[in-house]
Enzyme design. Sequence first.
Site: not given
Length: 1175
Positions: A1109, A1153
């Site tokens: 990402c 995250q």
Amino acid sequence: MPLPFGLKLKRTRRYTVSSKSCLVARIQLLNNEFVEFTLSVESTGQESLEAVAQRLELREITYFSLWYYNKQNQRRWVDLEKPLKKQLDKHALEPTVYFGVVFYVPSVSQLQQEITRYQYYLQLKKDVLEGNLPCTLEQAIQLAGLAVQADFGDFDQYESQDFLQKFALLPVGWLQDEKLLEEAAQKVALLHQKYRGLTAPEAEMLYMQEVERMDGYGEESYPAKDSQGSDISIGACLDGIFVKHKNGRPPVVFRWHDIANMSHNKSFFALELANKEETIQFQTEDMETAKYVWRLCVARHKFYRLNQCNLQTQAATLNSVRRGSSSRMSLPKPQPYAMPPPPQLHYNGHYTEPFASSQDNVFVPNKNGFYCHSQTSLDRTQIDLSGRIRNGSVYSAHSTNSLNTPQPYLQPSPMSSNPSIPGSDVMRPDYIPSHRHSALIPPSYRPTPDYESVMKRLNRGMVHADRHSHSLRNLNIGSSYAYSRPDALVYSQPEIREHPHLASPQSAHYPFNLNYSFHSQAPYPYPVERRPVVGAVSVPELTNVQLQAQDYPAPNIMRTQVYRPPPPYPYPRPANSTPDLSRHLYISSSNPDLITRRVHHSVQTFQEDSLPVAHSLQEVSEPLTAARHAHLQKRNSIEIAGLTHGFEGLRLKEETMSASAADVAPRTFSAGSQSSVFSDKVKQEGTEEQGSGGYSHKKSLSDATMLIHSSEEDEDLEDDSSREHAVSEPRLTAAFSQEQQLNYPCASVTPVTGPLHIFEPKSHVTEPEKRAKDISPVHLVMETHQPRRHGLLTPSMSESDLTTSGRYRARRDSLKKRPVSDLLSGKKNTVEGLPPLGGMKKTRADAKKIGPLKLAALNGLSLSRLPLPDEGKEVSTRATNDERCKVLEQRLEQGTVFTEYERILKKRLVDGECSTARLPENAERNRFQDVLPYDDARVELVPTKENNTGYINASHIKVSVSGIEWDYIATQGPLQNTCQDFWQMVWEQGVAIIAMVTAEEEGGREKSFRYWPRLGSRHNTVTYGRFKITTRFRTDSGCYATTGLKMKHLLTGQERTVWHLQYTDWPEHGCPEDLKGFLSYLEEIQSVRRHTNSTSEPRSPNPPLLVHCSAGVGRTGVVILSEIMVACLEHNEVLDIPRVLELLRQQRMMLVQTLSQYTFVYRVLIQFLKSSRLI
């Protein structure tokens, strides 16, 4: 005396300043007045714009800029980052610069500041009258009627309407027709009577709303030619870039979201469309024009894209993050059109304060003697009996209706705060503005008279609350923002009635108007009308005087004043401050985890240059924390007791608050050998210390700003909360101030009895981890209606805790262009685009639906006490899909997912295992300095001359499910200087599939450099070092795109096929709403993997899946964890999401995250189970 050699010198009694040392900038404002500023020749356009903003007391300068006429008599906007003098000398026809609106908004109701709306109105009126905005005769007459009402007031103030003959009513193109002008003047006079009673702001708002509905609003065009050579006009508008043909063809608009890139080459300006994979070129007059059009369109593109994503989350964000001022407020109906401040510009950001700026000032004695502390009380509008509001305006009785709308919080500067800025006509004491003649009093940005004139009028008894002469309107200096604005080092404090003897009789009867000076340490014991008035041309600190005598002669004021250099135009700063937390909660000031996870959206302007502010803030908070005033009434503070009212029965009783830090520590072991794993060895004897290897959290105030967001439910419970908090404060001190450190419990894990295995680094398994492999999981399943009496709320690790070592700028100058991480450099969000609080807590109704653990987790709190063993419920292998789905849904509903996530270690306990990544030569290869691969799990490249350590920010991740090995490579999005390393890794590791889970750019910020060529472009081939990449085909499947790439090794001539699967439906904030679309993306990955495995060479039967990402931890972790858990469901294995995630994080730090991403995995699994039932 004669000079030698017969030299004669011209004698004059004057001297001239060298033109090389200074610049007198002459700027024309929108009301056609001129102001002059003395600047350095190196002063940029931004500094000139800030000087104008200071003069106008304008904070929302994002929408404005400066422009000039070039030598071809064309308008050109100033490049704010370059010196103004050089631009004018090179390009300008004359040295005059003009102030105007550069960025238009879709709705003017989104402009917050009154002066912003007024300047915006002047710009639109100028556009109409100068013919830049075409309109019909009916529209022009309608606008003229509103303009007359706004500029002159009600018609009955004048004997006749003859003055309209001299007033510019119609556009300049119609001024030649006298008959038309006479008829128009009569119609305007009738409209003027119709609009009687409208105040100036109301008439201006109607005017702007009428203009924004007209064709051509917000457009700026330039002549050009299309590919066929036809004459066109190209420019930018609100929706995108438009092309208008002069041959009668309908105009074409390329919308912003359809434009992938813009470029210029020589005299050509090109648009690259995202959905059509094509490039459209336009030819301008010359190369300079092409570059200028490109620069302007790029700026508008970024502006509108940033504001578009801001508008999508504005309602929720303002309802949560902006409420961090430890105050209660009611937000205005129109949501602001807020733009995050550009990081490279100091003051060019629009910092929205969408609430009333009513402030009750409190003066708490402090040691430094310079800065006072004030409380913003926003549950009512700050008005005294004379109708005075905080922006310095005096309203009459019939004009107070405009006060119902909360006024924006301003931080204006004085009329002239720089000694080098000379006075002008605006600064004359006898100057009276002629552009307003209505009952509405000009706000504080209007010119103010000097001290002499004011005192004469005071002595004559001319000051009355209901008078409306222009001279009296400017007397309200004591409460105007020019003299009461907070500077950069003024922090808010609770509303503490600590000096009742200093309040005036008026403030005693009306506590909402304390008549306190914002900057003085002692409040004025006199009403505003009897205060001394300081001259208009001064710095804000001229009122920072301690006045306690009965009389206030001006000489005494000037004599006691300590002069300091005038401050710059104030930084936009969050309304809350850390001393509030120290005062209210008695918590150590180094616990930023009390903030909500999305606090970084609030503190986006808290950058390096403000670190000294934070250090001085620590000094200020010390005496405040030490104070003990049990009798003080603290309103609008976020108390522990008051906070738990919103937790639906989850309260902290007095016996709980008396617990010491040792009570927080160990979790008990049960008979079933279920246990918890601490970050380090927990001392059982109630000690206050942690082991040396402890995963502790200790940050200074220079690292993070602490905010606590109150809930709206606290309003009804204010008095009870205050009383309960007053009793519990001393007990909280013992519980929270232990060494300024807290233990963060990690998740307990399941036994390794099934076929699910993780390839772990043998040398880094700690004792707690070894014990964790022999115990059972504990899942929190808690009833929301039962209060928890024995659980102590403790701060939890938030997404801001990447590493404390990450808070530094890169060592090299080249790294200064790239932040250490988004959150650490003060940008919008964390590394993966952390969603604002509103993404999880959108409305008040939604907040009431969520359980106590979820609400606690959203506020950065978690229970340190684990539930009893019988409360846990394991998803066994024998459970059916319906039972598994029910258990997963139950965890989401009851909030146990949030505490479950908080217990999972974000990275290994032992720090310093990333030695290769931390080498100075590898710093430029890391997108973020706090997301690094472990040495034993990193992908090692064959060293080259350019990369002698063979380093790339990528990690091996290996998992085995039912004997099937799942091999991944998790990496960051390639940088421009790491594309060669990226393709070298793809070649050496035999990667056949690249899963990209981000766009190349989101919100104007680069997420990943485009490392593969576009299809259909002139250059569908790109070369990186020894590798040549060619795009063969591209298939768009809605939420993802599949691209076939051919990779050729130039030295050996070998070729390979690489599949590029890009998920395109991930929003900038939060997670995808289309669960079926994401599952189809995972199915596409599986399908392509089966295809490549069937055609791959025998020596690499199972090549790794490369996932990336931006940072390679957030969305990357979601894809990997989702695919592994789906495989567990397909193979009927034990479903233990927290254990798998913890073991994944042992191979690459901080995977998955955010809390919303972890919840998204649950939702994906639930959707997968529901879909599998239908098959």
